[in-house]
Scaffold this motif. Structure first.
Motif, mmCIF file in Angstrom:
data_model
loop_
_atom_site.group_PDB
_atom_site.id
_atom_site.type_symbol
_atom_site.label_atom_id
_atom_site.label_comp_id
_atom_site.label_asym_id
_atom_site.label_seq_id
_atom_site.Cartn_x
_atom_site.Cartn_y
_atom_site.Cartn_z
ATOM 1 N N GLY A 70 -34.158 1.357 -13.699
ATOM 2 C CA GLY A 70 -34.102 0.808 -15.042
ATOM 3 C C GLY A 70 -33.435 1.787 -15.982
ATOM 4 N N MET A 71 -33.731 1.668 -17.270
ATOM 5 C CA MET A 71 -33.123 2.542 -18.262
ATOM 6 C C MET A 71 -34.197 3.051 -19.217
ATOM 7 S SD MET A 71 -31.233 -0.199 -20.809
ATOM 8 C CE MET A 71 -31.173 0.914 -22.225
ATOM 9 N N VAL A 118 -39.392 10.389 -9.177
ATOM 10 C CA VAL A 118 -38.730 9.928 -10.394
ATOM 11 C C VAL A 118 -37.426 10.696 -10.562
ATOM 12 C CG1 VAL A 118 -38.888 9.736 -12.904
ATOM 13 C CG2 VAL A 118 -40.925 9.355 -11.477
ATOM 14 N N THR A 119 -36.326 9.958 -10.640
ATOM 15 C CA THR A 119 -35.016 10.571 -10.845
ATOM 16 C C THR A 119 -34.399 9.980 -12.102
ATOM 17 O OG1 THR A 119 -34.754 10.671 -8.435
ATOM 18 C CG2 THR A 119 -32.799 11.125 -9.778
ATOM 19 N N ILE A 120 -33.913 10.844 -12.980
ATOM 20 C CA ILE A 120 -33.283 10.410 -14.228
ATOM 21 C C ILE A 120 -31.820 10.823 -14.204
ATOM 22 C CG2 ILE A 120 -33.317 10.584 -16.755
ATOM 23 C CD1 ILE A 120 -36.303 11.227 -16.552
ATOM 24 N N TYR A 121 -30.953 9.890 -14.576
ATOM 25 C CA TYR A 121 -29.510 10.122 -14.579
ATOM 26 C C TYR A 121 -28.960 9.926 -15.987
ATOM 27 C CZ TYR A 121 -30.162 9.053 -9.581
ATOM 28 O OH TYR A 121 -30.585 9.023 -8.279
ATOM 29 N N HIS A 122 -27.962 10.717 -16.315
ATOM 30 C CA HIS A 122 -27.192 10.494 -17.544
ATOM 31 C C HIS A 122 -25.733 10.321 -17.160
ATOM 32 C CE1 HIS A 122 -25.202 11.828 -21.444
ATOM 33 N NE2 HIS A 122 -25.800 10.675 -21.701
ATOM 34 N N ILE A 126 -33.731 14.590 -22.690
ATOM 35 C CA ILE A 126 -33.485 13.216 -22.258
ATOM 36 C C ILE A 126 -33.250 12.333 -23.477
ATOM 37 C CG2 ILE A 126 -34.352 11.266 -20.928
ATOM 38 C CD1 ILE A 126 -33.960 13.797 -19.277
ATOM 39 N N GLY A 127 -32.242 11.476 -23.400
ATOM 40 C CA GLY A 127 -31.933 10.545 -24.480
ATOM 41 C C GLY A 127 -32.262 9.117 -24.099
ATOM 42 N N THR A 128 -31.755 8.186 -24.892
ATOM 43 C CA THR A 128 -32.054 6.773 -24.676
ATOM 44 C C THR A 128 -30.758 5.960 -24.630
ATOM 45 O OG1 THR A 128 -32.235 6.287 -27.045
ATOM 46 C CG2 THR A 128 -34.231 7.012 -25.915
ATOM 47 N N GLY A 129 -30.875 4.774 -24.090
ATOM 48 C CA GLY A 129 -29.740 3.864 -24.059
ATOM 49 C C GLY A 129 -29.226 3.634 -22.652
ATOM 50 N N HIS A 130 -28.164 2.853 -22.559
ATOM 51 C CA HIS A 130 -27.654 2.392 -21.265
ATOM 52 C C HIS A 130 -27.145 3.528 -20.379
ATOM 53 C CE1 HIS A 130 -28.065 -1.764 -22.481
ATOM 54 N NE2 HIS A 130 -27.446 -1.493 -23.609
ATOM 55 N N TRP A 135 -28.690 6.245 -19.814
ATOM 56 C CA TRP A 135 -29.831 6.966 -19.258
ATOM 57 C C TRP A 135 -30.584 6.054 -18.286
ATOM 58 C CZ3 TRP A 135 -30.645 12.078 -20.040
ATOM 59 C CH2 TRP A 135 -29.916 12.684 -21.065
ATOM 60 N N LYS A 136 -30.428 6.323 -16.986
ATOM 61 C CA LYS A 136 -31.037 5.511 -15.937
ATOM 62 C C LYS A 136 -32.236 6.237 -15.334
ATOM 63 C CE LYS A 136 -27.635 2.515 -16.217
ATOM 64 N NZ LYS A 136 -27.836 1.223 -16.875
ATOM 65 N N VAL A 137 -33.193 5.436 -14.875
ATOM 66 C CA VAL A 137 -34.388 5.965 -14.213
ATOM 67 C C VAL A 137 -34.588 5.225 -12.908
ATOM 68 C CG1 VAL A 137 -36.886 6.263 -14.371
ATOM 69 C CG2 VAL A 137 -35.486 6.479 -16.423
ATOM 70 N N THR A 138 -34.749 5.976 -11.821
ATOM 71 C CA THR A 138 -35.061 5.378 -10.521
ATOM 72 C C THR A 138 -36.423 5.859 -10.049
ATOM 73 O OG1 THR A 138 -32.737 5.163 -9.863
ATOM 74 C CG2 THR A 138 -34.372 5.177 -8.105
ATOM 75 N N LEU A 139 -37.253 4.902 -9.627
ATOM 76 C CA LEU A 139 -38.587 5.196 -9.112
ATOM 77 C C LEU A 139 -38.633 4.836 -7.634
ATOM 78 C CD1 LEU A 139 -40.717 3.500 -11.942
ATOM 79 C CD2 LEU A 139 -39.772 5.822 -11.917
ATOM 80 N N ARG A 140 -39.190 5.746 -6.817
ATOM 81 C CA ARG A 140 -39.405 5.494 -5.385
ATOM 82 C C ARG A 140 -40.828 5.884 -5.028
ATOM 83 N NH1 ARG A 140 -34.568 4.629 -2.701
ATOM 84 N NH2 ARG A 140 -32.714 5.264 -3.897
#
Length: 282
Positions: free
Chosen positions: A181-182, A215-219, A268-272, A274-279
């Motif tokens: 998600g984001m 939890v992995t966060i991408y920008h 960490i920022g917000t908006g499209h 900034w993606k978050v992947t949960l496993r």
């Protein structure tokens, strides 16, 4: 007519000058007995996405018939429309047609929308001012509507709710072993990340409280954070400054540090972007 004699204001004006007070003054001049409340005046300047989200966060907790005025309006004085929307929940929102109704339209639905005539339906003797529609158009019409002096059907011509300007919304992607998600927005004061991943999405992967998640966060598709986080009920279930994953007040996934700012700590920022992947970890 549904009227609750309550007016709720949201702006990006802040409280450092008299802008918000002027809106209060107009509302009270129109209807001295009207109850006027604040949603927030600390929207990041010009951030229409944030204004849309804060309405979504708040609107449904107010009584049916409440009128909201939301003014985050970088296009003030341009050709953008001023509108009043009646939501399917029975609330009214007066705002620029610039994307502010995005989340309301998606999650609550719009029953009807009227266009406000900015030339004729405005504070008397304000004709020469074109940069403060929050006072001259929105607070003025909001007070008239909330107090029952103006009926929704008399505000202006109806326009198709499907034509309202909407910002792009991305739905989470659920695969056999992950959810992406984001970061929608921050819980600003405490620095938690609020994602668009719902509790129902977690349930699709049989994720329950007590599980450990990667939890992995991408920008912009570049990884900026990865760690194993416990999925817990409340912040108190982890030690101070430890990370956690929880369900926030909108029943979406939040990511936080206990008594510290996750957003500030990890930038960490917000908006499209900034993606978050949960496993789920076995």
């Amino acid at each position: 007519m549904m009227t609750n004699k309550q007016l709720v204001l949201q702006t990006d004006f802040g409280l450092a000058d008299g802008a918000v007070s002027a809106m209060y003054g107009v509302a009270k001049t129109v209807a001295p007995a009207l109850h006027v409340a604040d949603l927030t005046h600390e929207i990041t300047p010009y951030n229409i996405w944030e204004a849309s989200y804060r309405l979504y966060q708040t609107l449904n907790y107010w009584p049916v018939g409440t009128t909201f005025v939301s003014v985050v309006d970088p296009g003030v004085g341009s050709e953008r429309k001023s509108v009043c929307a009646l939501t399917k929940t029975g609330h009214y929102v007066i705002t620029p047609d610039n994307g502010t109704l995005t989340h309301i339209a998606k999650f609550f639905g719009l029953k009807a929308v009227c266009k406000i005539n900015e030339t004729t339906s405005r504070l008397p003797h304000s004709d020469e001012s074109h940069t403060f529609h929050g006072r001259d158009v929105y607070a003025y019409n909001g007070a008239r509507l909330a107090s029952g002096q103006l009926d929704f059907s008399d505000i202006g011509p109806k326009i198709d709710p499907a034509t309202i300007v909407k910002l792009p919304l991305q739905a989470p992607i659920v695969t056999a072993d992950s959810i992406t998600g984001m970061v929608d927005i921050l819980d600003v004061r405490f620095g938690s990340l609020w994602t668009n991943i719902s509790l129902d999405a977690l349930k699709q992967l049989n994720i329950t409280r007590g599980d450990q998640l990667l939890v992995t966060i991408y920008h912009d598709n570049a990884e900026v954070y990865q760690a194993k986080l416990p999925f817990v009920r409340s912040f108190a279930q982890v030690a101070l400054n430890e990370p956690l994953l929880y369900i926030n007040s909108l029943v979406k996934v939040g990511i936080a540090l206990n008594q510290a700012s996750f957003a500030q700590t990890y930038q960490i920022g917000t908006g499209h972007a900034w993606k978050v992947t949960l496993r789920k970890l076995s």
